[in-house]
Design an enzyme around this catalytic site. Structure first.
Site, short mmCIF file in Angstrom:
data_model
loop_
_atom_site.label_atom_id
_atom_site.label_comp_id
_atom_site.label_asym_id
_atom_site.label_seq_id
_atom_site.Cartn_x
_atom_site.Cartn_y
_atom_site.Cartn_z
N MET A 56 8.14 -0.63 -4.20
CA MET A 56 8.10 -1.76 -4.98
C MET A 56 7.28 -1.40 -6.27
O MET A 56 6.74 -0.60 -6.32
CB MET A 56 7.54 -3.20 -4.35
N HIS B 129 2.17 -2.86 -10.59
CA HIS B 129 1.11 -1.87 -9.84
C HIS B 129 1.98 -1.52 -8.66
O HIS B 129 2.71 -2.04 -7.93
CB HIS B 129 0.23 -2.94 -9.41
N ALA B 130 1.95 0.01 -8.35
CA ALA B 130 2.34 0.64 -7.32
C ALA B 130 2.23 -0.29 -6.23
O ALA B 130 0.81 -0.49 -5.85
CB ALA B 130 1.98 2.01 -7.29
N HIS B 131 3.09 -0.50 -5.26
CA HIS B 131 3.09 -1.06 -3.93
C HIS B 131 4.11 -0.68 -3.25
O HIS B 131 5.09 -0.54 -3.51
CB HIS B 131 2.78 -2.58 -3.98
N ILE B 132 3.98 -0.75 -1.83
CA ILE B 132 4.81 -0.48 -0.79
C ILE B 132 4.83 -1.64 0.21
O ILE B 132 3.68 -2.06 0.81
CB ILE B 132 4.50 0.76 -0.06
#
Length: 122
Positions: free
Chosen positions: A83, A89-92
């Site tokens: 995502m 902000h980088a996120h999974i």
């Protein structure tokens, strides 16, 4: 980033239901869960995209560690999504297959504990 909600979670300005933390990564429950245990894994240092994370291999090892714990805690089928659209902000995302995991998706305390307990060596 001053206005980044995930950076505020890392700094403690915003509370979260943490499930995993190390020097460079943080995993916490999503406040709008798709299913029980829906977790976000982020780098602590602000990165806009997952592809910007300096040691992406270590990041994905954390994702795998949390996913394996979620399999123990909820069900074998854990879905993932990379995502970055809604929060810059980088996120999974990791979340148990909707309809397969038992429990209340909004029971953050119980769901976080289930994942933390599954992380511990048996």
């Amino acid at each position: 980033m001053i206005d980044c909600p995930f950076c505020k979670i890392v700094s403690g300005e915003i509370t979260s239901a943490k499930v995993y933390e190390d020097e460079e990564h943080l995993a916490f429950l999503d406040i709008r869960p798709q299913s029980p245990g829906h977790t976000l894994i982020i780098p602590k240092k602000h990165q806009r995209w997952v592809w910007d994370v300096p040691n992406v291999g270590a990041y994905f090892e954390v994702v795998r560690t949390v996913a394996r714990a979620m399999q123990k805690a909820f069900c074998e089928e854990i879905h993932s999504r990379i995502m970055g659209e809604e929060v810059p902000h980088a996120h999974i995302w990791l979340y148990p297959a909707p309809g397969r995991a038992k429990g209340d998706p909004r029971d953050f305390e119980r769901n976080a504990k289930a994942i933390r307990d599954a992380l511990e060596p048996q």
